[in-house]
Structure formats: C-alpha cells, structure tokens
Write an enzyme that holds these catalytic residues in place. Structure first.
Site, short mmCIF file in Angstrom:
data_model
loop_
_atom_site.label_atom_id
_atom_site.label_comp_id
_atom_site.label_asym_id
_atom_site.label_seq_id
_atom_site.Cartn_x
_atom_site.Cartn_y
_atom_site.Cartn_z
N ASP A 57 11.17 17.82 18.99
CA ASP A 57 10.44 18.93 19.62
C ASP A 57 8.95 18.64 19.45
OD1 ASP A 57 9.14 21.32 20.17
OD2 ASP A 57 10.61 22.55 19.11
N ILE A 58 8.24 18.51 20.55
CA ILE A 58 6.83 18.10 20.49
C ILE A 58 5.97 19.14 19.78
CG2 ILE A 58 6.02 19.01 22.73
CD1 ILE A 58 4.71 16.16 23.13
N ASN A 117 1.28 23.06 34.49
CA ASN A 117 1.16 23.19 35.94
C ASN A 117 -0.33 23.37 36.25
OD1 ASN A 117 0.51 26.04 35.77
ND2 ASN A 117 2.68 26.34 35.29
N VAL A 120 8.57 22.59 28.46
CA VAL A 120 7.73 22.20 27.32
C VAL A 120 6.44 23.03 27.29
CG1 VAL A 120 6.57 20.23 28.44
CG2 VAL A 120 6.97 20.21 25.98
N ASP A 121 5.93 23.40 28.46
CA ASP A 121 4.72 24.22 28.57
C ASP A 121 4.92 25.56 27.84
OD1 ASP A 121 2.27 25.17 29.44
OD2 ASP A 121 2.78 25.18 31.57
N SER A 149 6.97 15.42 34.10
CA SER A 149 7.53 15.54 35.46
C SER A 149 9.04 15.35 35.57
CB SER A 149 6.85 14.60 36.47
OG SER A 149 5.58 15.08 36.84
N THR A 150 9.74 15.01 34.49
CA THR A 150 11.18 14.73 34.65
C THR A 150 12.06 15.95 34.39
OG1 THR A 150 11.59 13.96 32.39
CG2 THR A 150 10.81 12.32 33.99
N GLY A 151 11.44 17.11 34.17
CA GLY A 151 12.21 18.35 34.01
C GLY A 151 12.30 19.05 35.36
#
Ligand code: ADP
Length: 172
Positions: A11-12, A25, A34-35, A118-120
């Site tokens: 988890d970042i 975004n 994640v945002d 971008s991969t979510g």
C-alpha cells in the site's frame, strides 16, 4: 538488472520514502483508487493544498507536502485515460514518470515510490504500461544518479509480475 529500480507488493500510503506519487486526475481534487487512499491517509490538509494548485494537465505533475503520510511529499500526476493507443497515451504515460522524477530531483528527493499509473480505472493495458514505466524510469536514472531508489508499489500480484518482467527485460 538496474539495482535502483524495485517492485514491492503493498500500500503506497504506508511507505516511508521521500516522495510517493499519486495517480491523480486533472482536477487534483481527489478521486477513487490510489488517489482516494492517499487523500484519506494524508488528511484534509492535502486537499486544501491541492485546491491552491489549479489542477494539472495529463502527463505533467505537481508536488505537495505529505501531511499525515510517512512520505515527506506527494507528487500528483494525471495519467492518460486509455482510448485504444492512438491518442498519445504511451507518450503521455512516459511524460508522467519523467515529470514526477524531475520534480523529485528539484525537491531533493532521493527515494520515490510510484503506483501503477493509469492501469486502474483509466484502463491502460498493464503489459504496455509496465514496459513504458520501467524504460522511462531507467532512462531518467541514467541522467540523474542523485536519485537512490525508485520503487513500483504494486497493489496486487498480477501488477507486480508485469513490472518485475519489465525490469528483467531491461538488460537484454
Ligand atoms: P488510474 O486512474 O491512474 O488508473 P487507479 O487508482 O484506478 O488509477 O489505479 C492505479 C493502480 O493503483 C492500480 O493498479 C490500483 O490497483 C492501484 N492502487 C489502488 N490503491 C492503491 C494503494 N493504496 N497503494 C498502491 N496502489 C494502489
């Protein structure tokens, strides 16, 4: 193998590094994935600082403090939404990684953690995104030895497998 580039499963928001990157975004006013996790963990002061930034273009980046996060800074970058690959998505994704690392250098950060940008919900194919990310990071590090470590913090095993493969492919 580039010994400065690593992957971890995790988890970042929990990482104690100089800067973590947020797959934001263009509003920079928070979102899902994640945002959302970064804003929840950092607390409301992060959103307050983000409100002063007037958003950010896709492929560019802006930096804030980390507030309640263990990381000192958050570098926010809006990744490209995947529209099939002919809308400059690969170039924009590479630009995200370069813009973030440039800001990291300018702010004296030596350790930087990225999520899989971008991969979510933006649906960039993981196989392509991982190769672009790792090649862009490796190229940047050649020119900027002051950065000591860059990690891809992968939220699931499938993501980690792809970034590990892209790192292994760097040599040959
Ligand atoms: P994007 O809109 O750029 O696609 P997402 O947040 O939807 O961003 O997804 C990007 C990646 O971040 C996905 O691989 C997702 O699983 C991952 N992710 C979600 N939460 C976390 C977290 N707390 N730490 C690290 N990665 C996360």
């Amino acid at each position: 193998m580039n010994e400065k580039i690593k992957t971890i499963l995790g988890d970042i928001t929990k990482q104690n590094v100089d800067a973590i990157v947020n797959a934001a975004n263009t509003s920079l006013l928070g979102g899902g994935g994640v945002d959302g996790a970064i804003h929840r963990a950092a607390g409301p002061e992060l959103l307050a600082e983000c409100r002063t930034l007037n958003g950010c273009r896709t492929g560019e980046a802006k930096i804030t403090k980390g507030y309640k996060l263990p990381a000192k800074y958050v570098i926010h970058t809006p990744g490209p939404v995947w529209h099939g690959g002919s809308k400059n998505e690969p170039q924009l994704l590479a630009s995200c990684y370069r813009s973030c690392l440039t800001l990291a250098v300018e702010n004296g950060c030596k350790t930087v953690d990225f999520p899989s940008i971008s991969t979510g919900v933006y649906h960039f194919p993981l196989e392509k995104a991982s190769v672009i990310a790792i090649n862009t990071i490796a190229d940047f590090l050649k020119a900027h030895p002051e950065i000591e470590q860059v990690r891809m913090v992968c939220f699931d095993e499938k993501t980690k497998v792809h970034y590990d493969r892209a790192i292994a492919a760097l040599e040959g």
